[in-house]
Design a protein around this motif. Sequence first.
Motif, PDB file in Angstrom:
ATOM      1  N   LEU A  11      -1.981 -71.657 -28.216  1.00  0.00           N
ATOM      2  CA  LEU A  11      -1.004 -71.849 -29.291  1.00  0.00           C
ATOM      3  C   LEU A  11      -1.671 -71.954 -30.657  1.00  0.00           C
ATOM      4  O   LEU A  11      -1.185 -71.397 -31.640  1.00  0.00           O
ATOM      5  N   LEU A  12      -2.783 -72.670 -30.727  1.00  0.00           N
ATOM      6  CA  LEU A  12      -3.471 -72.814 -32.013  1.00  0.00           C
ATOM      7  C   LEU A  12      -4.092 -71.496 -32.467  1.00  0.00           C
ATOM      8  O   LEU A  12      -4.120 -71.201 -33.665  1.00  0.00           O
ATOM      9  N   LYS A  13      -4.562 -70.699 -31.536  1.00  0.00           N
ATOM     10  CA  LYS A  13      -5.210 -69.441 -31.899  1.00  0.00           C
ATOM     11  C   LYS A  13      -4.213 -68.310 -32.148  1.00  0.00           C
ATOM     12  O   LYS A  13      -4.370 -67.538 -33.095  1.00  0.00           O
ATOM     13  N   HIS A  14      -3.182 -68.212 -31.314  1.00  0.00           N
ATOM     14  CA  HIS A  14      -2.304 -67.050 -31.364  1.00  0.00           C
ATOM     15  C   HIS A  14      -0.876 -67.339 -31.811  1.00  0.00           C
ATOM     16  O   HIS A  14      -0.136 -66.399 -32.115  1.00  0.00           O
ATOM     17  N   GLY A  15      -0.465 -68.597 -31.809  1.00  0.00           N
ATOM     18  CA  GLY A  15       0.921 -68.921 -32.125  1.00  0.00           C
ATOM     19  C   GLY A  15       1.298 -68.627 -33.571  1.00  0.00           C
ATOM     20  O   GLY A  15       0.564 -68.973 -34.494  1.00  0.00           O
ATOM     21  N   ARG A  16       2.425 -67.960 -33.749  1.00  0.00           N
ATOM     22  CA  ARG A  16       2.978 -67.693 -35.082  1.00  0.00           C
ATOM     23  C   ARG A  16       4.440 -68.118 -35.056  1.00  0.00           C
ATOM     24  O   ARG A  16       5.182 -67.735 -34.143  1.00  0.00           O
ATOM     25  N   PHE A  17       4.850 -68.877 -36.038  1.00  0.00           N
ATOM     26  CA  PHE A  17       6.197 -69.420 -36.077  1.00  0.00           C
ATOM     27  C   PHE A  17       6.817 -69.169 -37.445  1.00  0.00           C
ATOM     28  O   PHE A  17       6.114 -69.047 -38.447  1.00  0.00           O
ATOM     29  N   GLU A  18       8.122 -69.126 -37.463  1.00  0.00           N
ATOM     30  CA  GLU A  18       8.834 -69.074 -38.734  1.00  0.00           C
ATOM     31  C   GLU A  18       8.838 -70.506 -39.257  1.00  0.00           C
ATOM     32  O   GLU A  18       9.339 -71.410 -38.593  1.00  0.00           O
ATOM     33  N   PRO A  19       8.265 -70.766 -40.445  1.00  0.00           N
ATOM     34  CA  PRO A  19       8.204 -72.145 -40.923  1.00  0.00           C
ATOM     35  C   PRO A  19       9.585 -72.681 -41.283  1.00  0.00           C
ATOM     36  O   PRO A  19      10.504 -71.915 -41.589  1.00  0.00           O
ATOM     37  N   ALA A  20       9.693 -73.998 -41.229  1.00  0.00           N
ATOM     38  CA  ALA A  20      10.922 -74.656 -41.693  1.00  0.00           C
ATOM     39  C   ALA A  20      11.048 -74.408 -43.191  1.00  0.00           C
ATOM     40  O   ALA A  20      10.046 -74.162 -43.877  1.00  0.00           O
ATOM     41  N   ARG A  21      12.253 -74.469 -43.691  1.00  0.00           N
ATOM     42  CA  ARG A  21      12.490 -74.213 -45.118  1.00  0.00           C
ATOM     43  C   ARG A  21      13.310 -75.344 -45.723  1.00  0.00           C
ATOM     44  O   ARG A  21      14.192 -75.907 -45.098  1.00  0.00           O
ATOM     45  N   SER A  22      12.990 -75.650 -46.972  1.00  0.00           N
ATOM     46  CA  SER A  22      13.779 -76.620 -47.736  1.00  0.00           C
ATOM     47  C   SER A  22      15.082 -75.939 -48.140  1.00  0.00           C
ATOM     48  O   SER A  22      15.208 -74.711 -48.036  1.00  0.00           O
ATOM     49  N   PRO A  23      16.054 -76.706 -48.648  1.00  0.00           N
ATOM     50  CA  PRO A  23      17.293 -76.087 -49.129  1.00  0.00           C
ATOM     51  C   PRO A  23      17.039 -75.035 -50.217  1.00  0.00           C
ATOM     52  O   PRO A  23      17.804 -74.086 -50.354  1.00  0.00           O
ATOM     53  N   ALA A  24      15.934 -75.187 -50.940  1.00  0.00           N
ATOM     54  CA  ALA A  24      15.588 -74.225 -51.995  1.00  0.00           C
ATOM     55  C   ALA A  24      14.835 -73.009 -51.438  1.00  0.00           C
ATOM     56  O   ALA A  24      14.490 -72.100 -52.182  1.00  0.00           O
ATOM     57  N   GLY A  25      14.553 -73.005 -50.123  1.00  0.00           N
ATOM     58  CA  GLY A  25      13.866 -71.877 -49.509  1.00  0.00           C
ATOM     59  C   GLY A  25      12.364 -72.004 -49.436  1.00  0.00           C
ATOM     60  O   GLY A  25      11.681 -71.088 -48.981  1.00  0.00           O
ATOM     61  N   GLU A  26      11.818 -73.140 -49.859  1.00  0.00           N
ATOM     62  CA  GLU A  26      10.374 -73.380 -49.798  1.00  0.00           C
ATOM     63  C   GLU A  26       9.927 -73.629 -48.363  1.00  0.00           C
ATOM     64  O   GLU A  26      10.569 -74.381 -47.637  1.00  0.00           O
ATOM     65  N   ALA A  27       8.828 -73.002 -47.957  1.00  0.00           N
ATOM     66  CA  ALA A  27       8.275 -73.243 -46.622  1.00  0.00           C
ATOM     67  C   ALA A  27       7.730 -74.665 -46.538  1.00  0.00           C
ATOM     68  O   ALA A  27       7.103 -75.151 -47.478  1.00  0.00           O
ATOM     69  N   LEU A  28       7.991 -75.325 -45.411  1.00  0.00           N
ATOM     70  CA  LEU A  28       7.593 -76.724 -45.212  1.00  0.00           C
ATOM     71  C   LEU A  28       6.766 -76.891 -43.938  1.00  0.00           C
ATOM     72  O   LEU A  28       6.903 -76.106 -43.000  1.00  0.00           O
ATOM     73  N   ILE A  61       3.589 -77.370 -37.324  1.00  0.00           N
ATOM     74  CA  ILE A  61       3.582 -76.019 -37.868  1.00  0.00           C
ATOM     75  C   ILE A  61       3.403 -76.109 -39.375  1.00  0.00           C
ATOM     76  O   ILE A  61       4.174 -76.783 -40.065  1.00  0.00           O
ATOM     77  N   ALA A  62       2.373 -75.445 -39.881  1.00  0.00           N
ATOM     78  CA  ALA A  62       2.090 -75.438 -41.318  1.00  0.00           C
ATOM     79  C   ALA A  62       3.112 -74.562 -42.048  1.00  0.00           C
ATOM     80  O   ALA A  62       3.848 -73.786 -41.440  1.00  0.00           O
ATOM     81  N   ALA A  63       3.116 -74.666 -43.358  1.00  0.00           N
ATOM     82  CA  ALA A  63       4.038 -73.882 -44.173  1.00  0.00           C
ATOM     83  C   ALA A  63       3.789 -72.380 -44.023  1.00  0.00           C
ATOM     84  O   ALA A  63       4.689 -71.578 -44.275  1.00  0.00           O
ATOM     85  N   ASN A  64       2.606 -71.988 -43.570  1.00  0.00           N
ATOM     86  CA  ASN A  64       2.315 -70.565 -43.365  1.00  0.00           C
ATOM     87  C   ASN A  64       2.717 -70.070 -41.972  1.00  0.00           C
ATOM     88  O   ASN A  64       2.484 -68.923 -41.624  1.00  0.00           O
ATOM     89  N   GLY A  65       3.303 -70.946 -41.152  1.00  0.00           N
ATOM     90  CA  GLY A  65       3.777 -70.564 -39.824  1.00  0.00           C
ATOM     91  C   GLY A  65       2.750 -70.670 -38.713  1.00  0.00           C
ATOM     92  O   GLY A  65       3.028 -70.343 -37.568  1.00  0.00           O
TER      93      GLY A  65
END
Length: 83
Positions: A52-69, A24-28
């Motif tokens: 999944l590649l075409k339609h899947g949307r996910f909440e990205p993982a976050r660093s302790p500082a809140g940055e999407a990972l 999952i990319a930082a953009n979800g």
Amino acid sequence: VEKGYPTYLAMANEEAVLDMKLTIAANGRATYCEVQEVEGLTSFNDTACLMLLKHGRFEPARSPAGEALVSRYRMRISFTLKD
């Protein structure tokens, strides 16, 4: 038949359960898909990954500082027909 269920597999009454691994990319968005295990026909593999590649949307993982990972995610998908 549900949207995304391969018509030829539904007509043959085929079902499957797939264990999936995604990146999952930082953009979800899912950027990589791999089927880890299949209970049933492997004919469902491409359909599951394409959906999944075409339609899947996910909440990205976050660093302790809140940055999407970028992250890895495992999930199970069932292709089942209703009686």
